[in-house]
Enzyme design. Structure first.
Site, PDB file in Angstrom:
ATOM      1  N   LYS A 118      25.803  -7.198 -20.023  1.00 53.39           N
ATOM      2  CA  LYS A 118      25.911  -8.504 -20.159  1.00 53.39           C
ATOM      3  C   LYS A 118      26.851  -8.963 -19.535  1.00 53.39           C
ATOM      4  O   LYS A 118      26.614  -9.717 -18.253  1.00 53.39           O
ATOM      5  CB  LYS A 118      25.870  -9.080 -22.189  1.00 53.39           C
ATOM      6  CG  LYS A 118      26.061 -10.241 -21.636  1.00 53.39           C
ATOM      7  CD  LYS A 118      26.230 -10.898 -23.413  1.00 53.39           C
ATOM      8  CE  LYS A 118      26.105 -12.503 -23.315  1.00 53.39           C
ATOM      9  NZ  LYS A 118      26.344 -13.018 -24.878  1.00 53.39           N
ATOM     10  N   GLU A 143       7.631  -9.311 -27.201  1.00 53.85           N
ATOM     11  CA  GLU A 143       7.499  -8.946 -26.302  1.00 53.85           C
ATOM     12  C   GLU A 143       6.652  -7.535 -25.695  1.00 53.85           C
ATOM     13  O   GLU A 143       6.850  -7.419 -25.126  1.00 53.85           O
ATOM     14  CB  GLU A 143       9.338  -7.557 -26.188  1.00 53.85           C
ATOM     15  CG  GLU A 143      10.149  -9.086 -26.335  1.00 53.85           C
ATOM     16  CD  GLU A 143      10.573  -9.875 -27.437  1.00 53.85           C
ATOM     17  OE1 GLU A 143       9.655  -9.465 -28.649  1.00 53.85           O
ATOM     18  OE2 GLU A 143      12.425 -10.224 -28.071  1.00 53.85           O
ATOM     19  N   PHE A 164      25.936  -5.279 -31.969  1.00 54.22           N
ATOM     20  CA  PHE A 164      24.511  -6.308 -32.431  1.00 54.22           C
ATOM     21  C   PHE A 164      23.793  -6.363 -31.396  1.00 54.22           C
ATOM     22  O   PHE A 164      24.534  -6.233 -30.358  1.00 54.22           O
ATOM     23  CB  PHE A 164      25.362  -7.376 -33.237  1.00 54.22           C
ATOM     24  CG  PHE A 164      24.426  -8.580 -33.182  1.00 54.22           C
ATOM     25  CD1 PHE A 164      23.818  -8.202 -34.345  1.00 54.22           C
ATOM     26  CD2 PHE A 164      23.732  -9.378 -32.414  1.00 54.22           C
ATOM     27  CE1 PHE A 164      22.407  -9.311 -34.996  1.00 54.22           C
ATOM     28  CE2 PHE A 164      22.709  -9.980 -32.637  1.00 54.22           C
ATOM     29  CZ  PHE A 164      21.857  -9.968 -33.759  1.00 54.22           C
ATOM     30  N   GLN A 165      22.698  -5.778 -31.793  1.00 57.22           N
ATOM     31  CA  GLN A 165      21.393  -5.088 -31.059  1.00 57.22           C
ATOM     32  C   GLN A 165      21.506  -4.588 -29.867  1.00 57.22           C
ATOM     33  O   GLN A 165      21.135  -4.745 -28.885  1.00 57.22           O
ATOM     34  CB  GLN A 165      21.020  -6.840 -30.297  1.00 57.22           C
ATOM     35  CG  GLN A 165      20.599  -7.566 -32.086  1.00 57.22           C
ATOM     36  CD  GLN A 165      20.082  -9.229 -31.082  1.00 57.22           C
ATOM     37  OE1 GLN A 165      20.350  -9.426 -29.581  1.00 57.22           O
ATOM     38  NE2 GLN A 165      18.721  -9.718 -31.873  1.00 57.22           N
ATOM     39  N   MET A 180     -14.468   1.772 -34.773  1.00 61.06           N
ATOM     40  CA  MET A 180     -14.300   2.984 -34.162  1.00 61.06           C
ATOM     41  C   MET A 180     -14.042   3.873 -35.449  1.00 61.06           C
ATOM     42  O   MET A 180     -14.686   5.043 -35.210  1.00 61.06           O
ATOM     43  CB  MET A 180     -13.824   2.799 -32.593  1.00 61.06           C
ATOM     44  CG  MET A 180     -13.852   4.195 -32.359  1.00 61.06           C
ATOM     45  SD  MET A 180     -15.325   4.285 -31.682  1.00 61.06           S
ATOM     46  CE  MET A 180     -16.146   4.351 -30.340  1.00 61.06           C
TER      47      MET A 180
END
Lengths: 179, 580
Positions: free
Chosen positions: B161, B49, B111-112, B474
């Protein structure tokens, strides 16, 4: 020095968090914070006391104005204003010394709002300094509890019209007419 | 007509002109993904993502449109955080859609479940938690308005949802357009302020424009050139200002700041008026604030009032749209010719050209600066280059000369390693006809190299230049300069990038000499599909000039004077070869 900012906000869940989180992450310190309903329905009013120099206070105001939920920000340090705090104090006051406690309270124009067997609750409003002096004056008698609000503040003089910054005043009626 | 929240989502995106979204499905966003099949919106399936967010970012920067990213709840949403922070710092308009657990489960550690609006609060312009289908349409419209307006930035819409599944009536045309984002729209420029600005400009003998990203965002490129040409004022750009004004313009001095040319920074220190146009005096640009441009008065124009006086106190700070400001003062500008000042800046260049690595003969080694220079010449300066973060980024900024608007896409404020590959993918989707090159180091490239598969799956022709020096270059450079060459955790192993790219289905080449490098660039351009080149460059090369962090802007570590030609040049110019 402490600067007083008054912000008018959408009265929505999470708005307080947005404001406080912004001030924290911009590394400013909040000394006092008061929130309650404002005059227009659906809006709330937040009074913030922020420790900062003048440039910093203006930047806090500019940052606040970037929040979608902020309608208006006023920096009251720049203008004459009324600033009040409210305190509730529970003082140990058995009958033997109760009259002395009340005498001290009345010297500060505190109201008695509760009387129990051996304590009283006083209510007092005024400047932060006055409330601190009252607490100190009562401490020898037994200061059992102290609860103090943040600042409530309002500019003196004519009511400001609720006009978003930079918009022509004519297109927005003054608040007094719109409510 | 009744629609589900999921249908309202896609319909709303279509109405905002969205053609493509970058995303990754999951449990809490399933209803939205199901409805997606019924809408003419292209979905680019990413491999992580974070990549989706950078793709939307690259898409937005290349096109000027709002980029859209979609992810599921919990880990899907938290993986967006770096990308959102990146877009926030660089003022990139994004709308992120995240699924959320059902509204009845909110706060239950389902969950999640993650408090995504809480997590993303500091890295978005605004965010929303939508728990009812009926609220979605106005939220979407406002989200796009907020992302685009004022100083652009990312906006997140967290959608439960059940809100995706529930039905609601929507009448898009009857609903009033959003207005809250206009509450603090910049005030019109007051005539008194414009007069003050004109007075500052009129009184200046050594003016210098600091050209920032705001020029691009405001569409003020032409107006800045008209101003510069009319008043004879040179300009220097910030990293994100590159491309907003053409590199080839004779008044363009180049990049300022930590890795800007020494004479550019010296000119800033000697200027008597700095015209800060759409830039924010970042610490990488100013060096030590106490010694910054002490001779100069400062006029700062920015759309964001909170930037005025934030880092550098200014003589006049004006909140507003830069183009509107320039168009307002243009008719009242006095034509000027700052010949002596331009001559002085020319003198400040001194021996810089001699020190420049591009002037050195080929010594058989491959230098990153040569690769970037060759990439510039072979592509005719016409490519859109998307860089990662580090040494290669600075060499790109120094040696790829961008004349075209939106042709350099780079992570400036946040400095996000791993940005280049996914952002380039987004840029290619946005501008399919442009030649897009990734320039990345071996470290940053490995952070998001999984998106090579997305590139192949989407059939996109993007070329990738990995500037491979075997170090986190760097950081190694800072360790060399400031930590007595104690190379703590900077040497790194990489896979065989050629084999890796081939495994993903790309063409891949390797180059270890300058001739091989040029040939590889040409071959990559001719290949119809994506191509990766592993440039094996000098390992312990450093980016010069450099202002050490916190040092004065003119206290630069200059390029080492090339010993091979030192004698002849010294004889000619009397330059001091010992100063570094």
């Amino acid at each position: 020095m402490p600067h007083i900012l008054v912000a008018t906000l959408d009265d929505e869940p999470g708005v307080l968090n947005r404001v406080v989180s912004l001030i924290r992450r911009r590394a400013f310190n909040i000394q006092a914070l008061t929130v309650g309903p404002a005059e227009a329905p659906g809006t709330s009013r937040m009074t913030l006391v922020v420790e900062s120099d003048e440039g910093g206070a203006k930047r806090v105001a500019a940052h606040l104005e970037k929040l979608l939920n902020v309608l208006k920000v006023e920096l009251l340090t720049e203008k004459p204003s009324v600033v009040r705090y409210l305190a509730l104090l529970r003082i140990s006051a058995p009958v033997a010394i109760r009259s002395q406690v009340l005498l001290v309270g009345s010297a500060f124009r505190a109201q008695v709002v509760d009387v129990a067997d051996d304590s009283v609750v006083l209510e007092c409003s005024g400047s932060a300094e006055k409330l601190a002096a009252l607490a100190e004056a009562l401490r020898p008698y037994g200061l059992l509890e102290l609860s103090r609000t943040g600042a409530l503040a309002m500019a003196r003089g004519a009511a400001p019209a609720l006009v978003p910054k930079g918009r022509a005043e004519e297109t927005y009626p003054p608040l007094a007419m719109s409510v | 007509m009744k629609r589900t929240g999921a249908q309202i989502l896609w319909e709303g995106l279509l109405r905002e002109g969205v053609e493509v979204v970058f995303g990754y499905p999951g449990g809490a966003i399933l209803p939205a993904y199901d409805a997606l099949l019924d809408f003419p919106i292209r979905h680019v399936l990413v491999r992580h993502e974070q990549g989706a967010c950078h793709m939307a970012d690259g898409y937005a920067r290349a096109s000027g449109r709002v980029g859209v990213v979609i992810a599921t709840s919990g880990p899907g949403a938290t993986n967006l955080v770096t990308g959102l922070a990146n877009a926030m710092m660089d003022s990139v308009p994004l709308v992120a859609i995240t699924g959320q657990v059902g509204s009845r489960l909110l706060g239950s550690d389902a969950f999640q479940e993650v408090d995504v609006t809480g997590v993303t609060l500091p890295v978005t312009k605004h965010n929303y938690l939508v728990t009812r289908a009926a609220d979605l349409a106005p939220v979407l419209r406002e989200a796009f308005a907020v992302a685009r307006s004022g100083r652009p930035g990312p906006v997140l819409v967290d959608l439960t949802k059940d809100a995706q599944q529930a039905e609601a009536e929507v009448d898009w045309d009857a609903a009033p357009p959003p207005t809250r984002h206009l509450r603090h729209g910049p005030p019109p420029f007051a005539d008194g302020d414009l007069r003050k600005a004109l007075d500052l400009i009129g009184a200046a003998e050594r003016p210098l424009i600091l050209a920032g990203h705001g020029i691009e965002l405001s569409g003020a490129g032409r107006a800045v050139l008209a101003f510069a040409e009319g008043t004879g004022t040179p300009f220097a750009t910030t990293l994100l200002g590159i491309g907003a004004v053409p590199a080839r313009h004779p008044l363009n001095l180049g990049m300022m700041g930590m890795h800007g040319e020494a004479w550019v920074n010296q000119a800033i220190q000697e200027a008597d008026l700095l015209l800060a146009f759409g830039m924010r005096f970042d610490d990488r640009v100013t060096g030590n604030l106490a010694t910054y441009a002490r001779n100069a008065r400062k006029l700062h124009v920015d759309i964001d009032a909170a930037e005025l006086g934030k880092n550098v106190s200014v003589d006049l700070g004006l909140q507003g749209d830069l183009r509107a400001f320039l168009e307002a003062i243009q008719p009242r500008l006095e034509t000027r010719d700052h010949g002596p000042w331009l001559q002085r800046i020319h003198e400040l260049k001194g021996d810089a050209a001699v020190r420049d690595i591009q002037s050195l003969p080929d010594d058989g080694h491959l230098y990153a600066a040569h690769v970037l220079h060759d990439l510039w010449t072979i592509t005719g300066g016409e490519a859109t280059v998307v860089t990662d973060v580090g040494q290669h980024q600075m060499w790109e900024a120094q040696y790829y000369r961008h004349d075209r608007s939106r042709s350099l896409i780079t992570s400036g404020g946040l400095g996000t390693m791993g940005f280049a590959l996914p952002a380039a993918l987004g840029a290619k989707v946005a501008t399919p006809d442009s030649e897009v090159w990734v320039v990345a180091g071996d470290g940053g490239f490995q952070m998001t190299s999984c998106e090579l598969m997305t590139l192949v799956q989407e059939g996109l022709k993007v070329n990738i230049a990995v500037i491979n020096n075997g170090y986190l270059g760097m950081v190694r450079q800072w360790q060399e300069f400031f930590y007595e060459r104690r190379y703590s955790a900077t040497p790194l192993l990489s896979p065989d990038f050629v084999k890796l790219a081939e495994a993903y289905g790309l063409k891949a080449l390797r180059a270890s000499t300058r001739n091989e490098a040029r040939d590889a660039i040409r071959a990559a351009r001719e290949h119809p599909g994506p191509c990766l080149i592993d440039f094996r460059v000098e390992q312990e090369d450093s980016v010069f000039p450099m202002v050490p962090a916190g040092a004065a802007l003119d206290a630069m570590i200059r390029r080492p004077f090339p010993p091979t030609i030192a004698a002849s040049v010294l004889a000619e110019t009397g330059a001091d070869s010992s100063s570094t």
